[in-house]
Write a protein that holds these residues in place. Structure first.
Motif, PDB file in Angstrom:
ATOM      1  N   LEU A   1      27.734-101.271  27.699  1.00  0.00           N
ATOM      2  CA  LEU A   1      26.194-100.942  27.495  1.00  0.00           C
ATOM      3  C   LEU A   1      25.413-101.141  28.751  1.00  0.00           C
ATOM      4  CD1 LEU A   1      25.776-103.569  24.489  1.00  0.00           C
ATOM      5  CD2 LEU A   1      25.671-100.862  24.202  1.00  0.00           C
ATOM      6  N   ASN A   2      25.904-101.835  29.558  1.00  0.00           N
ATOM      7  CA  ASN A   2      25.691-101.713  30.977  1.00  0.00           C
ATOM      8  C   ASN A   2      25.580-100.373  31.790  1.00  0.00           C
ATOM      9  OD1 ASN A   2      25.047-104.392  31.052  1.00  0.00           O
ATOM     10  ND2 ASN A   2      26.788-105.149  31.896  1.00  0.00           N
TER      11      ASN A   2
ATOM     12  N   ALA B   1      18.291 -93.732  18.619  1.00  0.00           N
ATOM     13  CA  ALA B   1      18.256 -92.482  19.372  1.00  0.00           C
ATOM     14  C   ALA B   1      18.554 -92.527  20.968  1.00  0.00           C
ATOM     15  CB  ALA B   1      16.838 -91.986  19.426  1.00  0.00           C
ATOM     16  N   SER B   2      18.119 -93.610  21.404  1.00  0.00           N
ATOM     17  CA  SER B   2      18.390 -93.455  23.146  1.00  0.00           C
ATOM     18  C   SER B   2      19.893 -93.938  23.241  1.00  0.00           C
ATOM     19  CB  SER B   2      17.722 -94.976  23.713  1.00  0.00           C
ATOM     20  OG  SER B   2      16.124 -94.629  23.438  1.00  0.00           O
ATOM     21  N   ILE B   3      20.627 -94.571  22.436  1.00  0.00           N
ATOM     22  CA  ILE B   3      21.897 -94.902  22.754  1.00  0.00           C
ATOM     23  C   ILE B   3      22.750 -93.484  22.520  1.00  0.00           C
ATOM     24  CG2 ILE B   3      24.082 -95.658  21.620  1.00  0.00           C
ATOM     25  CD1 ILE B   3      22.215 -98.312  21.225  1.00  0.00           C
ATOM     26  N   GLY B   4      22.601 -92.698  21.341  1.00  0.00           N
ATOM     27  CA  GLY B   4      23.038 -91.364  21.156  1.00  0.00           C
ATOM     28  C   GLY B   4      22.656 -90.532  22.238  1.00  0.00           C
ATOM     29  N   GLU B   5      21.666 -90.392  22.895  1.00  0.00           N
ATOM     30  CA  GLU B   5      21.089 -89.445  24.061  1.00  0.00           C
ATOM     31  C   GLU B   5      21.790 -89.723  25.224  1.00  0.00           C
ATOM     32  OE1 GLU B   5      16.505 -88.398  21.992  1.00  0.00           O
ATOM     33  OE2 GLU B   5      16.819 -89.745  23.892  1.00  0.00           O
ATOM     34  N   ARG B   6      21.944 -91.129  25.449  1.00  0.00           N
ATOM     35  CA  ARG B   6      22.509 -91.504  26.747  1.00  0.00           C
ATOM     36  C   ARG B   6      24.003 -91.077  26.750  1.00  0.00           C
ATOM     37  NH1 ARG B   6      18.889 -96.775  26.672  1.00  0.00           N
ATOM     38  NH2 ARG B   6      17.500 -96.250  28.101  1.00  0.00           N
ATOM     39  N   VAL B   7      24.755 -91.145  25.651  1.00  0.00           N
ATOM     40  CA  VAL B   7      26.043 -90.765  25.536  1.00  0.00           C
ATOM     41  C   VAL B   7      26.155 -89.361  25.784  1.00  0.00           C
ATOM     42  CG1 VAL B   7      28.058 -90.614  23.878  1.00  0.00           C
ATOM     43  CG2 VAL B   7      26.690 -92.761  24.076  1.00  0.00           C
ATOM     44  N   LYS B   8      25.344 -88.426  24.972  1.00  0.00           N
ATOM     45  CA  LYS B   8      25.025 -87.022  25.111  1.00  0.00           C
ATOM     46  C   LYS B   8      25.016 -86.760  26.466  1.00  0.00           C
ATOM     47  CE  LYS B   8      21.536 -85.231  24.644  1.00  0.00           C
ATOM     48  NZ  LYS B   8      20.249 -84.533  24.414  1.00  0.00           N
ATOM     49  N   ASN B   9      24.022 -87.331  27.237  1.00  0.00           N
ATOM     50  CA  ASN B   9      23.733 -86.879  28.676  1.00  0.00           C
ATOM     51  C   ASN B   9      24.880 -87.349  29.514  1.00  0.00           C
ATOM     52  OD1 ASN B   9      21.092 -86.017  28.004  1.00  0.00           O
ATOM     53  ND2 ASN B   9      20.086 -87.808  28.036  1.00  0.00           N
TER      54      ASN B   9
ATOM     55  N   LEU C   1      25.677 -97.549  29.924  1.00  0.00           N
ATOM     56  CA  LEU C   1      24.579 -96.479  29.429  1.00  0.00           C
ATOM     57  C   LEU C   1      23.472 -96.775  29.543  1.00  0.00           C
ATOM     58  CD1 LEU C   1      26.325 -96.569  25.768  1.00  0.00           C
ATOM     59  CD2 LEU C   1      26.488 -94.759  27.448  1.00  0.00           C
ATOM     60  N   SER C   2      23.077 -98.195  29.806  1.00  0.00           N
ATOM     61  CA  SER C   2      21.555 -98.490  30.185  1.00  0.00           C
ATOM     62  C   SER C   2      21.225 -97.827  31.536  1.00  0.00           C
ATOM     63  CB  SER C   2      21.311 -99.977  30.475  1.00  0.00           C
ATOM     64  OG  SER C   2      22.045-100.543  31.460  1.00  0.00           O
ATOM     65  N   ARG C   3      22.065 -97.451  32.300  1.00  0.00           N
ATOM     66  CA  ARG C   3      21.592 -96.695  33.603  1.00  0.00           C
ATOM     67  C   ARG C   3      21.585 -95.147  33.182  1.00  0.00           C
ATOM     68  NH1 ARG C   3      23.283-102.014  34.269  1.00  0.00           N
ATOM     69  NH2 ARG C   3      23.111-102.614  36.450  1.00  0.00           N
ATOM     70  N   VAL C   4      22.087 -94.740  32.159  1.00  0.00           N
ATOM     71  CA  VAL C   4      21.813 -93.177  31.942  1.00  0.00           C
ATOM     72  C   VAL C   4      20.734 -93.067  31.364  1.00  0.00           C
ATOM     73  CG1 VAL C   4      22.919 -91.364  30.561  1.00  0.00           C
ATOM     74  CG2 VAL C   4      24.646 -93.187  31.713  1.00  0.00           C
ATOM     75  N   PRO C   5      19.783 -92.031  31.700  1.00  0.00           N
ATOM     76  CA  PRO C   5      18.486 -91.746  31.054  1.00  0.00           C
ATOM     77  C   PRO C   5      18.581 -91.041  29.588  1.00  0.00           C
ATOM     78  CG  PRO C   5      18.920 -90.058  32.888  1.00  0.00           C
ATOM     79  CD  PRO C   5      20.034 -91.138  32.936  1.00  0.00           C
ATOM     80  N   SER C   6      17.737 -91.461  28.927  1.00  0.00           N
ATOM     81  CA  SER C   6      17.638 -90.915  27.518  1.00  0.00           C
ATOM     82  C   SER C   6      16.527 -89.433  27.506  1.00  0.00           C
ATOM     83  CB  SER C   6      17.218 -91.729  26.577  1.00  0.00           C
ATOM     84  OG  SER C   6      15.795 -92.058  26.886  1.00  0.00           O
ATOM     85  N   ASP C   7      16.696 -88.684  26.554  1.00  0.00           N
ATOM     86  CA  ASP C   7      15.766 -87.426  26.584  1.00  0.00           C
ATOM     87  C   ASP C   7      14.365 -87.783  27.023  1.00  0.00           C
ATOM     88  OD1 ASP C   7      18.168 -86.028  25.961  1.00  0.00           O
ATOM     89  OD2 ASP C   7      17.728 -85.655  24.246  1.00  0.00           O
ATOM     90  N   THR C   8      13.879 -88.826  26.481  1.00  0.00           N
ATOM     91  CA  THR C   8      12.560 -89.210  26.662  1.00  0.00           C
ATOM     92  C   THR C   8      12.367 -89.859  28.058  1.00  0.00           C
ATOM     93  OG1 THR C   8      12.220 -90.188  24.364  1.00  0.00           O
ATOM     94  CG2 THR C   8      10.630 -90.548  26.040  1.00  0.00           C
ATOM     95  N   GLU C   9      13.296 -90.355  28.539  1.00  0.00           N
ATOM     96  CA  GLU C   9      13.216 -90.736  30.052  1.00  0.00           C
ATOM     97  C   GLU C   9      13.288 -89.659  31.204  1.00  0.00           C
ATOM     98  OE1 GLU C   9      14.868 -95.345  29.509  1.00  0.00           O
ATOM     99  OE2 GLU C   9      16.386 -93.621  30.344  1.00  0.00           O
TER     100      GLU C   9
END
Length: 363
Positions: free
Chosen positions: A321-322, A256-264, A324-332
């Motif tokens: 991936l590096n 879910a985090s990967i999908g949300e980071r792409v969306k954000n 995307l790891s900087r982009v926050p997910s919805d939870t973050e």
């Protein structure tokens, strides 16, 4: 023969049920025996040559029929015109059960039509019982997925070992194959590579005489072993359930985090990161427009193979991936959101207002 005794006196009242897809037939009941002989011939229409014939032996009872054995016979494994003894298994088809069954088959089908049917949707089996939640099945499924992940991880480690020059001969060979495929690659090579995998596995099978597979009967737990595990203390069982739930929770969170980071990234949630993504995409668009993809792949491969030689202390990484790891997910984002307090103008007015001190009255 030698079926389990389900009634008093060491006998049973067995009958057979045969299921093929949505076809269902049953033999008559033979009373007071553990060595029944039905001598029946059944005709079942084969709609899919890849189907499995289910044979269940039951003991007839006035209240509830009792289980005596089960078989699952793939049609493609049947030797037509030959009698064969089949050892009965338990309900879950995991371990040996008492008794054997003598069966003979005649299988007639059109190989061409059967091959075409392979690419058609499978028939829905309406006779199949509804699935129920089972902790042991969930644990086994997680173990199966973990095994596949370990296999992928082992392959990824092998690729990394090529880039790290752990085996110079393998790395040089892989580099030459990579350069050749990049310069002379064509679509037909993909199918040729898949055919080579088939021939390689067939060669291994012909040498060993067994099917090349990671599955073995030793990996399957019998019902007795599962019952022994069920006798664990409540605390241990709760701990097992907790570990399973934790694993599932972490996997779902990562997906879910990967999908949300792409969306954000595309939603301009963090404008700076969206600008970085736009710049990278613009550069990639211009480069791929000016330079053919074949040469870009070649440059990427040369860079990967020679990076260890140029930078002995480099750390392997994945740039995408590096990022995307900087982009926050919805939870973050929710965790980092600022909770607004009282109105600023009201707070400023309160600060400017003089503080009045009340005088104490003397008694």
């Amino acid at each position: 023969s030698n079926l389990a005794a389900a009634d008093y006196g060491g006998t049973s009242d067995p009958f057979c049920i045969l299921e093929l897809g949505n076809s269902y037939v049953r033999t008559e009941t033979i009373y007071k025996t553990v060595n029944p002989e039905w001598n029946k011939i059944f005709f079942l229409k084969v709609k899919d040559i890849h189907a499995v014939l289910d044979v269940t032996v039951m003991d007839e009872d006035r209240t509830q029929n009792e289980f005596l054995g089960h078989l699952a016979i793939p049609l493609l494994s049947i030797k037509a015109g030959e009698e064969q003894w089949y050892a009965l298994k338990d309900k879950k088809l995991r371990s040996r059960y008492k008794g054997d069954l003598l069966l003979s088959f005649d299988l007639i089908y059109n190989p061409v039509r059967a091959s075409v049917r392979t690419f058609a949707p499978k028939e829905v089996n309406y006779l199949e019982a509804d699935e129920k939640f089972n902790r042991q099945i969930l644990t086994a499924n997680i173990g199966r997925v973990a095994g596949q992940v370990r296999t992928i991880g082992a392959f990824a480690e092998f690729i990394d070992s090529l880039f790290l020059w752990k085996n110079k001969f393998q790395t040089l060979t892989a580099f030459m194959v990579f350069v050749f495929l990049t310069l002379f690659f064509d679509i037909w090579m993909i199918f040729a590579g898949l055919l080579l995998v088939f021939f390689h596995q067939y060669y291994l099978k012909s040498i060993s005489g067994k099917q090349s597979s990671s599955y073995s009967s030793a990996d399957v737990e019998s019902d007795d072993e599962l019952e022994d595990k069920d006798k664990k203390g409540l605390r241990q069982r709760l701990q097992d359930i907790y570990n399973i739930c934790l694993t599932v929770q972490n996997v779902l969170d990562n997906i879910a985090s990967i999908g949300e980071r792409v969306k954000n990234t595309f939603n301009w949630t963090i404008p700076f990161q969206s600008c970085v993504a736009i710049t990278a995409l613009t550069v990639a668009m211009v480069v791929t427009y000016l330079i053919p993809l074949r040469y870009l792949v070649l440059l990427w491969g040369i860079n990967k193979f020679t990076k260890r030689l140029r930078k002995p202390n480099f750390i392997p990484n994945n740039e995408l991936l590096n990022f995307l790891s900087r982009v926050p997910s919805d939870t973050e984002l929710l965790q980092r959101s600022v909770i607004e307090g009282q109105d600023r103008s009201h707070a400023a007015a309160m600060r400017k207002a003089p503080i009045k001190h009340k005088k104490k009255k003397r008694a």
